[in-house]
Design a protein around this motif. Sequence first.
Motif, mmCIF file in Angstrom:
data_model
loop_
_atom_site.group_PDB
_atom_site.id
_atom_site.type_symbol
_atom_site.label_atom_id
_atom_site.label_comp_id
_atom_site.label_asym_id
_atom_site.label_seq_id
_atom_site.Cartn_x
_atom_site.Cartn_y
_atom_site.Cartn_z
ATOM 1 N N PRO A 225 0.937 -1.225 0.269
ATOM 2 C CA PRO A 225 0.442 0.026 0.055
ATOM 3 C C PRO A 225 0.345 0.973 0.078
ATOM 4 C CG PRO A 225 0.186 -1.270 2.093
ATOM 5 C CD PRO A 225 0.660 -2.222 1.419
ATOM 6 N N GLY A 226 0.472 2.569 -0.880
ATOM 7 C CA GLY A 226 0.946 3.772 -1.005
ATOM 8 C C GLY A 226 0.886 4.000 1.099
ATOM 9 N N PRO A 227 1.453 5.279 1.242
ATOM 10 C CA PRO A 227 1.722 5.504 2.205
ATOM 11 C C PRO A 227 0.284 6.230 3.088
ATOM 12 C CG PRO A 227 2.627 7.276 0.234
ATOM 13 C CD PRO A 227 2.495 5.615 -0.399
ATOM 14 N N ASP A 228 -0.304 6.821 1.537
ATOM 15 C CA ASP A 228 -1.807 7.041 1.679
ATOM 16 C C ASP A 228 -2.306 6.380 2.360
ATOM 17 O OD1 ASP A 228 -1.091 9.659 1.002
ATOM 18 O OD2 ASP A 228 -1.252 9.749 -0.697
ATOM 19 N N VAL A 229 -2.721 5.037 2.386
ATOM 20 C CA VAL A 229 -3.709 3.972 2.382
ATOM 21 C C VAL A 229 -2.793 3.789 3.999
ATOM 22 C CG1 VAL A 229 -3.918 1.852 2.409
ATOM 23 C CG2 VAL A 229 -3.558 3.062 0.203
ATOM 24 N N TRP A 230 -1.633 3.850 4.592
ATOM 25 C CA TRP A 230 -0.687 3.125 5.769
ATOM 26 C C TRP A 230 -1.308 4.453 6.980
ATOM 27 C CZ3 TRP A 230 -0.507 -1.813 6.832
ATOM 28 C CH2 TRP A 230 0.690 -2.326 6.106
ATOM 29 N N PHE B 98 -0.710 9.762 -21.180
ATOM 30 C CA PHE B 98 0.218 8.475 -21.730
ATOM 31 C C PHE B 98 0.962 7.980 -20.985
ATOM 32 C CE2 PHE B 98 3.442 6.052 -23.642
ATOM 33 C CZ PHE B 98 2.804 5.146 -24.151
ATOM 34 N N THR B 99 1.543 8.550 -20.275
ATOM 35 C CA THR B 99 2.413 8.517 -19.036
ATOM 36 C C THR B 99 1.464 7.440 -18.375
ATOM 37 O OG1 THR B 99 4.714 9.280 -19.233
ATOM 38 C CG2 THR B 99 4.011 8.169 -17.115
ATOM 39 N N GLY B 100 -0.306 8.466 -17.340
ATOM 40 C CA GLY B 100 -0.972 7.528 -17.120
ATOM 41 C C GLY B 100 -1.610 6.335 -17.205
ATOM 42 N N THR B 101 -1.601 6.935 -18.378
ATOM 43 C CA THR B 101 -2.865 5.596 -19.092
ATOM 44 C C THR B 101 -1.193 4.102 -18.499
ATOM 45 O OG1 THR B 101 -4.309 7.012 -20.247
ATOM 46 C CG2 THR B 101 -3.777 4.578 -20.690
ATOM 47 N N LYS B 102 -0.429 4.220 -19.155
ATOM 48 C CA LYS B 102 0.580 3.097 -19.089
ATOM 49 C C LYS B 102 0.852 2.402 -17.709
ATOM 50 C CE LYS B 102 4.522 3.680 -19.536
ATOM 51 N NZ LYS B 102 6.344 4.055 -19.541
ATOM 52 N N GLY B 103 0.534 4.074 -16.410
ATOM 53 C CA GLY B 103 1.032 3.337 -15.646
ATOM 54 C C GLY B 103 0.059 2.253 -14.696
ATOM 55 N N LEU B 104 -1.675 2.647 -15.119
ATOM 56 C CA LEU B 104 -2.200 2.043 -15.473
ATOM 57 C C LEU B 104 -2.839 0.567 -15.481
ATOM 58 C CD1 LEU B 104 -5.648 4.528 -14.915
ATOM 59 C CD2 LEU B 104 -4.814 3.644 -13.201
ATOM 60 N N LEU B 105 -2.406 0.677 -16.811
ATOM 61 C CA LEU B 105 -2.189 -0.625 -17.677
ATOM 62 C C LEU B 105 -1.399 -1.687 -16.988
ATOM 63 C CD1 LEU B 105 -2.549 0.598 -21.220
ATOM 64 C CD2 LEU B 105 -4.903 -0.663 -19.859
ATOM 65 N N ASP C 266 3.416 -3.160 -7.972
ATOM 66 C CA ASP C 266 2.828 -2.270 -6.928
ATOM 67 C C ASP C 266 2.357 -1.291 -7.340
ATOM 68 O OD1 ASP C 266 3.490 -0.137 -4.956
ATOM 69 O OD2 ASP C 266 4.700 -1.565 -4.570
ATOM 70 N N PHE C 267 1.148 -1.931 -6.103
ATOM 71 C CA PHE C 267 -0.342 -0.540 -5.433
ATOM 72 C C PHE C 267 0.103 0.910 -5.856
ATOM 73 C CE2 PHE C 267 -3.347 2.497 -3.547
ATOM 74 C CZ PHE C 267 -4.115 1.192 -3.706
ATOM 75 N N THR C 268 1.841 1.392 -5.339
ATOM 76 C CA THR C 268 1.624 2.616 -5.952
ATOM 77 C C THR C 268 1.955 3.423 -7.224
ATOM 78 O OG1 THR C 268 2.568 2.348 -4.325
ATOM 79 C CG2 THR C 268 3.793 4.351 -5.341
ATOM 80 N N VAL C 269 2.206 2.211 -7.871
ATOM 81 C CA VAL C 269 2.131 1.939 -9.802
ATOM 82 C C VAL C 269 0.674 2.318 -10.126
ATOM 83 C CG1 VAL C 269 2.408 1.244 -11.733
ATOM 84 C CG2 VAL C 269 3.340 0.464 -9.579
ATOM 85 N N PHE D 159 -8.613 10.254 -5.176
ATOM 86 C CA PHE D 159 -8.322 9.766 -3.574
ATOM 87 C C PHE D 159 -9.352 8.778 -3.338
ATOM 88 C CE2 PHE D 159 -11.421 10.334 0.430
ATOM 89 C CZ PHE D 159 -10.362 10.789 1.190
ATOM 90 N N LEU D 160 -10.062 8.110 -3.633
ATOM 91 C CA LEU D 160 -11.092 7.145 -3.139
ATOM 92 C C LEU D 160 -10.029 5.961 -3.367
ATOM 93 C CD1 LEU D 160 -14.944 7.234 -4.378
ATOM 94 C CD2 LEU D 160 -13.134 7.606 -2.102
ATOM 95 N N THR D 161 -9.211 5.844 -4.696
ATOM 96 C CA THR D 161 -8.580 4.888 -4.925
ATOM 97 C C THR D 161 -7.563 4.856 -4.540
ATOM 98 O OG1 THR D 161 -9.014 4.966 -7.000
ATOM 99 C CG2 THR D 161 -7.670 3.730 -6.990
ATOM 100 N N SER D 162 -6.515 5.689 -3.472
ATOM 101 C CA SER D 162 -5.560 5.477 -2.836
ATOM 102 C C SER D 162 -6.183 5.675 -1.553
ATOM 103 C CB SER D 162 -4.930 7.422 -2.728
ATOM 104 O OG SER D 162 -5.608 7.935 -2.588
#
Length: 983
Positions: free
Chosen positions: A627-632, A772-779, A787-790, A906-909
């Motif tokens: 989990p990312g820092p926000d989740v913890w 494009f960078t963000g979409t690539k990270g999601l895929l 990693d969840f952070t990606v 917000f909800l995803t993180s």
Amino acid sequence: MRLGSGTFAACCVVIEVLGVALFLRGFFPAPVCSFSGTEHQTESPAPEPSAGAISNWTKLPPPLFSKVVIMLIDALRDDFVFGSKGVKFMPYTTYLVEKGSSHSFVAEAKPPTVTMPRIKALMTGSLPGFIDVVRNLNSPTLLEDNVITRAKAAGKRIIFYGDETWVKLFPKHFVEYDGTTSFFVSDYTEVDDNVTRHLDKVLKRRDWDVLILHYLGLDHIGHTSGPSSPLIGRKLSEMDSVLMKIHTSLLSEERETLLPNLLVLCGDHGMSEAGGHGASSVEEVNTAMILISSAFERKPGDVRRPKYIQQTDLAATLSIGLGLPIPKSSIGNLIFPVVEGKPMREQLRFLHLNTVQLSKLLQENVPSYKKEPGFEQFKVSERLHGNWVRLYLEENSSEVLSNLGSKVRRQYLDALRALSLSLSRQAAQYDVYSMAVGTVLVLEVLALLLLSGPRALSGKAELDVPLPSPAFSLLCYLLPLGLAALHVTVCTSAGGTCYLCSLPWLTAGGVMVLISTLLCAVLSALTGMFAGGKRLSKNPPQCNSRSSELDLLILLGTVGHTLSLGASSFIEEEPQTWYFLVNTLCLALCHEIYRNCFLGDDCAPQRCPHAGEDFDGVAAAPQGKSPGPDVWELDRASRHPSPLGVLRGPERWMVLASPWLILTCCRLLRSLNQTGVQWAHRPDLGHWLTSPDHKVELSVLAAVSLIMIFVLVQKRCSLASKVAMAFGLLGIYCYRVAIGNLLFPWQQNNKDISKGITEARFVYVFVLGILFTGTKGLLKSQITADDFTVKTVGLWEIYSGLVLLAALLLRPHNLPVLALSLVIQTIMTQFVWRPLRHNAAEVTVMHYWFGQAFFYFQGNSNSIATVDISAGFVGLDAYVEIPAMLLTTFATYTGPVLWASHLVNFLTSEASSGSALSHACFCYALICSIPVSAYIIFVTSLRYHLFIWSVFSPKLLYEGMHLLITAAVCVFFTAMDQTNTKS
């Protein structure tokens, strides 16, 4: 069958969009028109009335003018000519108005005040339908009877230069033409130079009868800079010189012709104080119209003040002037000063032709036409006219003949006004059947969403879609048959005038099946609710007072806003409603924070089991993911009963001050752009910043805003996206400098102003790169189970790309709106939503409210006039329809789109599973559906209201567009929910 609540909500909103589209198709009707069309153009005109004598006036009168020049200046509102600006910048025109051979008028344009419907009104004399505001983007061929078609059929040679809308409306009508696009609003020089460059050549020629010039520069300046721009004066001076050139050429040519020439200077619509046009203010509907001809002799001392007429009156006047039949669908009156210098018999002949045409149109559109006052006056006028003709043919030149002629003329003029008024009242022929079917679909969807709410917002965020019971199965078989029978009955009795009846039977049958299925689903949900009501009543969910207070505020705010849509004044001033709701929300959050901080754990919030209990925090991260820092951070906070009680130092003070900081930001934003109606005319910071004298201050503010945007957005981006964001924001500043909005520190003024196409396209490259960078990270996070952070970084980068695009499209003085929006989102995330642990439904409603408020903070209103169409041409060197429409839509709805995008981030993180997104999707769909459904009912009941076209109809288009965006948001939420589930 089980469905996630997000998927269910997305499907419901898509169906609701179809229902609203069907309602809109029935609500925006075809205007009053002649059913005989244009196929009978050779029919004989009405003969002159006679009483016991035979009249030889059975043909159309000969033309009054040899040549006609129509000089249409787009957005030429009346005070640009008759006010102080006209005196200062248009001296030759002012001379013609005050002392020349001319008649001046203030022509009222009916809504919608956009170019294509106004051209139709000028040339047909009819009232275009309000839906033409949408068709304005791609004008279809005009099939209605009009002056241009009549003139071409009579052998007139017509030449046109200017807005290509004319070429689309009248294809193959011009012997010569040169069209320029009307939508590339960044251009206000070449678009007029392309018209003027033809003048010298065409004025020397004698091979034409009608010349039409449509100048666009004034309108484009208004869209980009507003009516107070110094460019307005220069453009008016340019138009004045063009008018002088045309007038002097026509006067010199009259020496060799038997008939005088006519020069018409007019506008298609006006311009609001913000530079747009849509029909919500006097400045938008009042246009200048000047008829100039040597036939209009003026005696010394003859002062002619501008009179008020309808814009539709020009079609009948041009027809009489060119010796043509009046268009059959025209509801306009002959502009009488044009013919008042003619002999009495000719005056009465012209008025008789006009009243006969209006009376025929009245008979075709009003069943009880004989009871209309105008028709009765027409019959009286015709009888008196016949008596006058009898006396005239007896060569009676006594005073009795003169007095009777004056009486007949007054009677005709009264009949014309009454007939035109009766026809104007019949301008709306609603397709009630299509409206009813669309309304039923929308209400069924709303009922399903309301009935499914308790289960959709449960912890599992899933819905059971049970198969109907046998009784309901029989009902679902019988309902389509009953609806099909009803459809056949309506269509056979309506004579094919309904849109739904014009559809293929298979399509119409599908609509009936859809209505039946939704009704069965509603009945099934009601049955299930009553069956489980007893069990639920024994174990009611226990919520704390904090949740009840906030839920009560949300409920009252939603209901209050929905009810306010039933009044025209509240629609005009809807920005004030949202400002009040947002401020009240901040005060409620302040009360909640202070109570939790100072009263301790006794008032700590407890979770409601039905309100998304998995949103409290992350008990354990998904297997194989970190989990990312926000989740913890949220997980740790959730283990304490009172997270506000453990805060110390600056963080505690920031939590206490956060509501007041948000209120301060909202108050500053309200001062930036005055909107609505009551306060729109008042000066605001936006007007002050956009004035040429404060370009330095605007440059500093824009630079500070861009820096704030970078600081607030880049913190969660990857290194590549941070670099792209920095270069993109720098490119935005360079673009604004290139087009003359801002200054570099080493510049004193902008002497060399370009279109900024290169700079804007430079920014587009970085926008696409970040997206494009963000979409690539999601895929990547889904395909490789990385990693969840990606995933969270990818979502944030998509959001960052949208922020960069918004910064490019918004005007410079609105950059603080974007920056403060990011500030409020950061404050709410760090110091409100996390410490107070609001559930997904509450967070969703807050995002929706702030998104609506920021829609108005950026200067929008419920008037079409505030749509900034210049945003659709940033980086384009020509009009390209689809990109221009998408960019304009995004720029208009920047606030709601960015807040919805932030909600997903917000909800995803912050949540451990997809149920939070499912709850958010359902709540978003529900809170958007309630006002849309209620507004459709209000509009249907108020469809004959005085302000139905100027207030209620524009708002209806906004609601339809907002629902379409909601559907896109829900689909995106559902897609993210599915990816979370797979994770």
